[in-house]
Design a protein around this motif. Structure first.
Motif, PDB file in Angstrom:
ATOM      1  N   THR A 194       2.766   2.526   7.977  1.00 24.07           N
ATOM      2  CA  THR A 194       3.668   1.449   7.540  1.00 24.07           C
ATOM      3  C   THR A 194       4.983   1.466   8.296  1.00 24.07           C
TER       4      THR A 194
ATOM      5  N   VAL B 179      -0.998   6.284   5.094  1.00 21.22           N
ATOM      6  CA  VAL B 179      -0.524   4.899   5.104  1.00 21.22           C
ATOM      7  C   VAL B 179       0.998   4.828   5.216  1.00 21.22           C
TER       8      VAL B 179
ATOM      9  N   LYS C 289       2.500   1.717  -3.399  1.00 15.94           N
ATOM     10  CA  LYS C 289       1.480   2.152  -4.342  1.00 15.94           C
ATOM     11  C   LYS C 289       1.163   3.633  -4.133  1.00 15.94           C
ATOM     12  N   ASP C 290       1.263   4.110  -2.889  1.00 15.25           N
ATOM     13  CA  ASP C 290       1.034   5.516  -2.567  1.00 15.25           C
ATOM     14  C   ASP C 290       2.180   6.402  -3.036  1.00 15.25           C
TER      15      ASP C 290
ATOM     16  N   LEU D 276       0.825  -1.203   0.000  1.00 12.79           N
ATOM     17  CA  LEU D 276       0.000   0.000   0.000  1.00 12.79           C
ATOM     18  C   LEU D 276       0.865   1.261   0.000  1.00 12.79           C
TER      19      LEU D 276
ATOM     20  N   LEU E  56      -6.181  -6.929  -1.421  1.00 10.76           N
ATOM     21  CA  LEU E  56      -5.457  -6.370  -2.557  1.00 10.76           C
ATOM     22  C   LEU E  56      -5.925  -6.964  -3.877  1.00 10.76           C
TER      23      LEU E  56
ATOM     24  N   LEU F 153      -7.516  -2.518  -2.540  1.00 13.75           N
ATOM     25  CA  LEU F 153      -6.987  -1.299  -1.922  1.00 13.75           C
ATOM     26  C   LEU F 153      -5.895  -0.655  -2.773  1.00 13.75           C
ATOM     27  N   LEU F 154      -5.317  -1.429  -3.697  1.00 18.79           N
ATOM     28  CA  LEU F 154      -4.281  -0.866  -4.563  1.00 18.79           C
ATOM     29  C   LEU F 154      -4.876  -0.055  -5.708  1.00 18.79           C
TER      30      LEU F 154
END
Length: 340
Positions: free
Chosen positions: A256, A252, A37-38, A34, A303, A171-172
Motif C-alpha cells: 500500500t 499488504v 483492515k489489516d 485492505l 471488497l 478481501l476484507l
C-alpha cells in the motif's frame, strides 16, 4: 488517411493517460481499505506514503529539470511548505480517515467535490468573480449547489440496497451485519472528513496555480512531497509512539505505501503534469468521475461493497454538478481568450 490516423493517436494519448491515472488512483482506495483492515494506522500509512513519494520524486526532479529549475527562494519554499500541508499531509490524512470509516466508493465520489470547493474558495479569496447575472456565473453556482447537495445525500441518506451482481469475493473478510452497524455509526463522521479533504485539496489547487507559474512541475512536486513527508512523520510520531505499529513486513501494508508513494504520488503526478501541459486543468478535472466508476466496480468485485440508492443519487448529483461547473469555467476561458 495517415494524417487522420496521427490525429486520432494524438487525441487518444491524453485520454489513455488519464484512464491509466484514474485506474491507478482507484487502486490506492482499494489498498487503503485492505491496509486499515489489516490494522495499519492511517497516520502511519500516510507518513510512509509521503516518504516513498519523496524518494521517487526528488531524483526525477533533479535529473529531469536540472537545467530548467530556477533558484529555490524563501517564497517558493514557504509556498511549497503550505502546498505540502493542504495537498499532502492534511488532505491525505483526512482522506485516509474518511476511507477507513466509510467505503472506497463513498470517498471516490467525494473527490468530485474538489472543483466545486475550489470555486467556492476562489470566490472567498476574490480570485473568481461570481457574475451571478450571467449564464456562466449561474452555471458555476448551480453546479456547486448540486455537488454540495450530492455530498449531503451521500452522507446522510442510505436507502435500499441495489443489487447488481455478487462475486462472493470479500478481501476484507467482514460480516455484512457488522459492516451495516459500523456504517450507520461512522457515515456522518466519514462524510465530514471527506468534505474536509476536498476543501483542503481545493486550497492546494489554488496555491498550486501560483507555484506552477514560478517553479517547474516535477521540482514543485518533489518539494511538496519532501515537506509533506516530514510533516506526516512528525505528526504520526507525536500521536503513535509504539514502534510495533510502524513495522511493515512483506504484506499488504508495504504494498500500500510503496504503491501509494511511488505510483500514485510519484509516477501518476508526472503523468498528470504531462496531460496538463497538453490539455489543461479542466481536461484533467473532467475525468474525475471515472475514478468513481473504477472504485465502485473494484469495490463491489473485490471488497463485496454494497451499492445503496443514497450512494447512487448522491454520486449522480455530484457528477452532474462537476460537469456544470466545468462547463461554466470552459465557457469563461473561451470568452477571456476571445477578448484577448
Amino acid at each position: 488517411m495517415v494524417g487522420k490516423l496521427e490525429q486520432l493517436l494524438e487525441w487518444l494519448k491524453p485520454v489513455m493517460a488519464m484512464a491509466v491515472f484514474e485506474i491507478a488512483i482507484g487502486g490506492v482506495n482499494i489498498l487503503y481499505k485492505l491496509a486499515t483492515k489489516d490494522g495499519m494506522i492511517v497516520k502511519i500509512m500516510i507518513a510512509y506514503r509521503m516518504l516513498f513519494a519523496a524518494v521517487s520524486m526528488v531524483p526525477l526532479a533533479l535529473i529531469g529539470e536540472w537545467n530548467s529549475r530556477p533558484k529555490l527562494t524563501k517564497r517558493i519554499f514557504f509556498l511549497g511548505f503550505f502546498l505540502s500541508i493542504f495537498g499532502g499531509s492534511l488532505s491525505q490524512n483526512l482522506y485516509g480517515e474518511s476511507l477507513a470509516l466509510t467505503s472506497a466508493t463513498f470517498v471516490a465520489a467525494m473527490t468530485n467535490l474538489i472543483p466545486a470547493m475550489t470555486f467556492v474558495m476562489a470566490i472567498i479569496l476574490r480570485m473568481e468573480s461570481l457574475s451571478i447575472k450571467t449564464n456562466i456565473g449561474k452555471a458555476k453556482v448551480l453546479g456547486t449547489i448540486l455537488s454540495i447537495a450530492g455530498a449531503m445525500v451521500l452522507t446522510f441518506y442510505k436507502g435500499r440496497e441495489i443489487k447488481l451482481w455478487s462475486t462472493n469475493i470479500n478481501l476484507l473478510h467482514q460480516d455484512h451485519h457488522d459492516m451495516s452497524e459500523q456504517s450507520s455509526r461512522n457515515q456522518a463522521l466519514g462524510g465530514f472528513l471527506g468534505v474536509a479533504s476536498a476543501v483542503s485539496m481545493a486550497v492546494w489547487m489554488i496555491l498550486q496555480a501560483k507555484l506552477s507559474m514560478e517553479y517547474p512541475p516535477y521540482s514543485a512536486t518533489a518539494l511538496m512531497s519532501l515537506c509533506a513527508s516530514i510533516q506526516s512523520v512528525v505528526y504520526a510520531l507525536c500521536t503513535e509512539r509504539h514502534w510495533s505499529a510502524w513495522k511493515l513486513g512483506w504484506n499488504v501494508r508495504l504494498l500500500t505505501v510503496v504503491y501509494g508513494g511511488v505510483v500514485a504520488s510519484g509516477l501518476m503526478v508526472a503523468l498528470m503534469a504531462w496531460v496538463a501541459r497538453r490539455r489543461g486543468a479542466l481536461y484533467i478535472a473532467s475525468f474525475h468521475p471515472l475514478l468513481l466508476i473504477v472504485v465502485a466496480l473494484a469495490g463491489s468485485l473485490m471488497l463485496d461493497e454494497k451499492l445503496h440508492l443514497g450512494s447512487l443519487l448522491g454520486a449522480v448529483f455530484i457528477i452532474v454538478g462537476l460537469y456544470v461547473v466545468l462547463w461554466g469555467k470552459s465557457k469563461e476561458l473561451k470568452t477571456v481568450a476571445v477578448e484577448d
